[in-house]
Every structure is written in structure tokens, then in C-alpha cells.
Design a protein around this motif. Structure first.
Motif, PDB file in Angstrom:
ATOM      1  N   ALA A  35     -39.645  27.492 -38.481  1.00 51.45           N
ATOM      2  CA  ALA A  35     -38.570  27.640 -37.497  1.00 51.45           C
ATOM      3  C   ALA A  35     -38.248  29.103 -37.219  1.00 51.45           C
ATOM      4  O   ALA A  35     -38.016  29.492 -36.066  1.00 51.45           O
ATOM      5  N   ALA A  36     -38.219  29.933 -38.260  1.00 52.98           N
ATOM      6  CA  ALA A  36     -37.945  31.359 -38.062  1.00 52.98           C
ATOM      7  C   ALA A  36     -39.040  32.006 -37.226  1.00 52.98           C
ATOM      8  O   ALA A  36     -38.768  32.820 -36.334  1.00 52.98           O
ATOM      9  N   ILE A  37     -40.295  31.622 -37.478  1.00 51.71           N
ATOM     10  CA  ILE A  37     -41.416  32.198 -36.718  1.00 51.71           C
ATOM     11  C   ILE A  37     -41.368  31.733 -35.270  1.00 51.71           C
ATOM     12  O   ILE A  37     -41.629  32.514 -34.344  1.00 51.71           O
ATOM     13  N   VAL A  38     -41.027  30.468 -35.063  1.00 50.32           N
ATOM     14  CA  VAL A  38     -40.897  29.936 -33.699  1.00 50.32           C
ATOM     15  C   VAL A  38     -39.836  30.712 -32.921  1.00 50.32           C
ATOM     16  O   VAL A  38     -40.027  31.062 -31.752  1.00 50.32           O
ATOM     17  N   ASN A  39     -38.709  30.984 -33.564  1.00 52.17           N
ATOM     18  CA  ASN A  39     -37.640  31.708 -32.869  1.00 52.17           C
ATOM     19  C   ASN A  39     -37.968  33.183 -32.676  1.00 52.17           C
ATOM     20  O   ASN A  39     -37.500  33.799 -31.713  1.00 52.17           O
ATOM     21  N   ALA A  40     -38.792  33.739 -33.562  1.00 58.33           N
ATOM     22  CA  ALA A  40     -39.292  35.096 -33.328  1.00 58.33           C
ATOM     23  C   ALA A  40     -40.222  35.100 -32.124  1.00 58.33           C
ATOM     24  O   ALA A  40     -40.160  35.989 -31.266  1.00 58.33           O
ATOM     25  N   HIS A  41     -41.095  34.099 -32.044  1.00 56.77           N
ATOM     26  CA  HIS A  41     -42.030  33.951 -30.918  1.00 56.77           C
ATOM     27  C   HIS A  41     -41.273  33.940 -29.597  1.00 56.77           C
ATOM     28  O   HIS A  41     -41.690  34.581 -28.627  1.00 56.77           O
ATOM     29  N   CYS A  49     -39.070  21.082 -39.193  1.00 63.58           N
ATOM     30  CA  CYS A  49     -40.394  21.702 -39.321  1.00 63.58           C
ATOM     31  C   CYS A  49     -40.514  22.491 -40.620  1.00 63.58           C
ATOM     32  O   CYS A  49     -41.459  22.327 -41.388  1.00 63.58           O
ATOM     33  N   THR A  50     -39.528  23.335 -40.890  1.00 61.00           N
ATOM     34  CA  THR A  50     -39.581  24.197 -42.069  1.00 61.00           C
ATOM     35  C   THR A  50     -39.621  23.379 -43.355  1.00 61.00           C
ATOM     36  O   THR A  50     -40.390  23.678 -44.278  1.00 61.00           O
ATOM     37  N   THR A  51     -38.829  22.322 -43.432  1.00 59.07           N
ATOM     38  CA  THR A  51     -38.772  21.524 -44.660  1.00 59.07           C
ATOM     39  C   THR A  51     -39.865  20.460 -44.729  1.00 59.07           C
ATOM     40  O   THR A  51     -39.867  19.644 -45.646  1.00 59.07           O
ATOM     41  N   SER A  52     -40.792  20.489 -43.781  1.00 62.66           N
ATOM     42  CA  SER A  52     -41.992  19.639 -43.883  1.00 62.66           C
ATOM     43  C   SER A  52     -43.187  20.456 -44.352  1.00 62.66           C
ATOM     44  O   SER A  52     -44.284  19.927 -44.535  1.00 62.66           O
ATOM     45  N   CYS A  53     -42.969  21.770 -44.538  1.00 59.95           N
ATOM     46  CA  CYS A  53     -44.053  22.695 -44.863  1.00 59.95           C
ATOM     47  C   CYS A  53     -44.298  22.756 -46.372  1.00 59.95           C
ATOM     48  O   CYS A  53     -43.387  23.131 -47.137  1.00 59.95           O
ATOM     49  N   ARG A  87     -45.188  39.889 -46.822  1.00 59.91           N
ATOM     50  CA  ARG A  87     -45.998  38.975 -47.629  1.00 59.91           C
ATOM     51  C   ARG A  87     -45.440  37.549 -47.597  1.00 59.91           C
ATOM     52  O   ARG A  87     -46.164  36.591 -47.876  1.00 59.91           O
ATOM     53  N   GLU A  88     -44.151  37.388 -47.260  1.00 56.71           N
ATOM     54  CA  GLU A  88     -43.577  36.056 -47.139  1.00 56.71           C
ATOM     55  C   GLU A  88     -43.449  35.638 -45.678  1.00 56.71           C
ATOM     56  O   GLU A  88     -42.747  34.689 -45.356  1.00 56.71           O
ATOM     57  N   GLY A 108     -39.638  29.240 -51.700  1.00 57.67           N
ATOM     58  CA  GLY A 108     -38.439  29.270 -50.877  1.00 57.67           C
ATOM     59  C   GLY A 108     -38.200  30.578 -50.161  1.00 57.67           C
ATOM     60  O   GLY A 108     -37.352  30.654 -49.271  1.00 57.67           O
ATOM     61  N   SER A 109     -38.935  31.636 -50.512  1.00 55.04           N
ATOM     62  CA  SER A 109     -38.752  32.921 -49.841  1.00 55.04           C
ATOM     63  C   SER A 109     -39.604  33.046 -48.575  1.00 55.04           C
ATOM     64  O   SER A 109     -39.462  34.015 -47.825  1.00 55.04           O
ATOM     65  N   TYR A 110     -40.493  32.085 -48.341  1.00 54.58           N
ATOM     66  CA  TYR A 110     -41.293  32.062 -47.105  1.00 54.58           C
ATOM     67  C   TYR A 110     -40.359  31.873 -45.908  1.00 54.58           C
ATOM     68  O   TYR A 110     -39.454  31.044 -45.946  1.00 54.58           O
TER      69      TYR A 110
END
Length: 235
Positions: free
Chosen positions: A170-176, A153-157, A197-198, A164-166
């Protein structure tokens, strides 16, 4: 079953001899029930032992064999030959440093994952008995527990490709997964991290991540829910 001859074009890169990646072509005989991972195994074991790629369980659980197959992020172990044309193009996933052939450096991805504190946070005294949860409370975040950290998912964005600092999907999904867990008390901490901001506001809702997820997670929906939680400070 009738075997087919598949032309497999692989984007190769050996840092010891190459300055830029290049394409190499292989002919592989395959059954309709073979997976793209089987084709890679045939090439490595029978034609070119120098080919380098990651794989482990071969059953869509470990997530280690994520790669671009005909321009789309997929797990090689889940893509069947019968669903593919006679020519298959295979590349490493985008947005992460290329190490060799189909292998990328996953450390920036996992750094973003670790930064959102992907574990239960509680305060006060240790409970004296099991902390039970209702089925309804569990259903609130059940979808985002399916993540296998494959980075598809992340590398399709497109945002991640250019920045690259965004944090990435995947990180947001795991935070959710933890923000909406009724047992967790660290939601505010994670929301503050994602308010950077990122963080979550960099998402442009292109749905690439949802389409790429091999586990069928509604990633764009999860990101929208985190945005709403930030706006209203209510989970």
C-alpha cells in the motif's frame, strides 16, 4: 429468496481475559443478498454484543472492515452470502498487532504510508493559476489513485508477515501515485526512500496483494514500475 443458515466461525481475542486467540461459532440466518458484514451485525446486535470489529460506510469506500474471510483478505461489506459456503471463517488481517477480536492496530501501516510523503511536492513560486494536467498524464497514475488504505494488500503479503519493517504494497502504491504525477517534483525523494533495504526491493512478486485489493488496483504492476524507475531514474 430462500434464507440459509450460515455457520460463522470467528477468531476471538479479548486482551483482558485471553492469553491466545480462540474460535467461537455462531449460527446466523441469512439471505443470499446479505453481506458478511450483515452477518457480523446480526451476531453483535442479537447474539453477542461483545464482538468487536471495525466498519463505517458499508459500501466498499472507507476500507475499515478489511478482514480474512475463509483465508483471504476481503472487505466484509463486499462479500455476498450467495458466493460463500455454509461455513464462513473470519479472522483479523495478519501482520499487524492484534488489539481485540477482528480489530488490529493500524498505526504501523499508516506510519509506512506517511513515510513515503503521500502529497504533492513542488518547489519555486506558487502558481498564479490552476495547474492543469492532460488526460494522458493523468492516466499514467490513475490506477493507483483508487487506494482506500484498507491494508488488505499489505497484510496479504508474506514478506510483511515476517518482516514488519517492510514498507508494504500500500505504501508503494501511494508513492507510485505521486512519483508518476507530472505535477509533482518529489519523485527522487520518494525513490530514495523506497530504495531502502526495507523498501521496494523486498517485494517477491507473489501477486497476493493484487488478488486481495478490493478496488482492483494492479498493485504488482505498480511495484514493478517503481522498481524500473529506480533502476533507470526515469519516471
Amino acid at each position: 429468496m430462500v434464507r440459509r443458515t450460515i455457520t460463522v466461525k470467528i477468531r476471538r481475542f479479548n486482551p483482558e481475559v485471553d492469553t491466545e486467540p480462540h474460535w467461537e461459532k455462531y449460527e446466523v440466518s441469512a439471505l443470499p443478498t446479505d453481506r458478511v458484514l450483515n452477518l457480523l451485525h446480526t451476531i453483535k446486535w442479537e447474539q453477542d454484543g461483545s464482538l468487536t470489529f471495525r466498519r463505517s460506510c458499508a459500501h466498499g469506500v472507507c476500507g475499515s472492515d478489511a478482514m480474512r474471510i475463509n483465508g483471504v483478505n476481503r472487505l466484509a461489506c463486499k462479500v455476498l452470502v450467495r458466493d460463500m459456503p455454509d461455513e464462513i471463517m473470519i479472522e483479523p488481517i495478519k501482520g499487524l498487532p492484534l488489539m481485540k477480536d477482528l480489530v488490529v492496530d493500524m498505526e504501523p501501516f499508516f506510519e509506512a504510508y506517511r513515510s513515503i510523503k503521500p502529497f504533492l511536492i513542488t518547489y519555486g513560486n506558487q502558481p498564479t493559476r490552476e495547474w492543469k494536467q492532460s488526460q494522458k498524464d493523468r492516466e499514467r497514475f490513475d490506477d493507483t489513485t483508487k487506494c482506500i488504505l484498507c491494508a488488505a494488500c499489505t497484510t496479504s503479503c508474506p514478506v510483511y508477515w515476517t518482516d514488519g519493517s517492510y514498507f508494504g504494497p500500500a505504501a508503494i502504491v501511494n508513492a507510485h501515485r505521486f512519483i508518476f504525477d507530472s505535477r509533482d517534483q518529489g519523485a527522487d525523494e520518494r525513490l530514495e526512500i523506497l530504495n531502502d533495504r526495507e523498501g521496494v526491493w523486498r517485494c517477491r512478486t507473489t501477486f497476493n496483494c493484487t488478488e486481495a485489493c478490493p478496488r482492483g488496483i494492479e498493485i504488482t504492476k505498480a511495484i514493478a514500475e517503481v522498481k524500473r524507475a529506480l533502476l533507470f531514474r526515469r519516471v
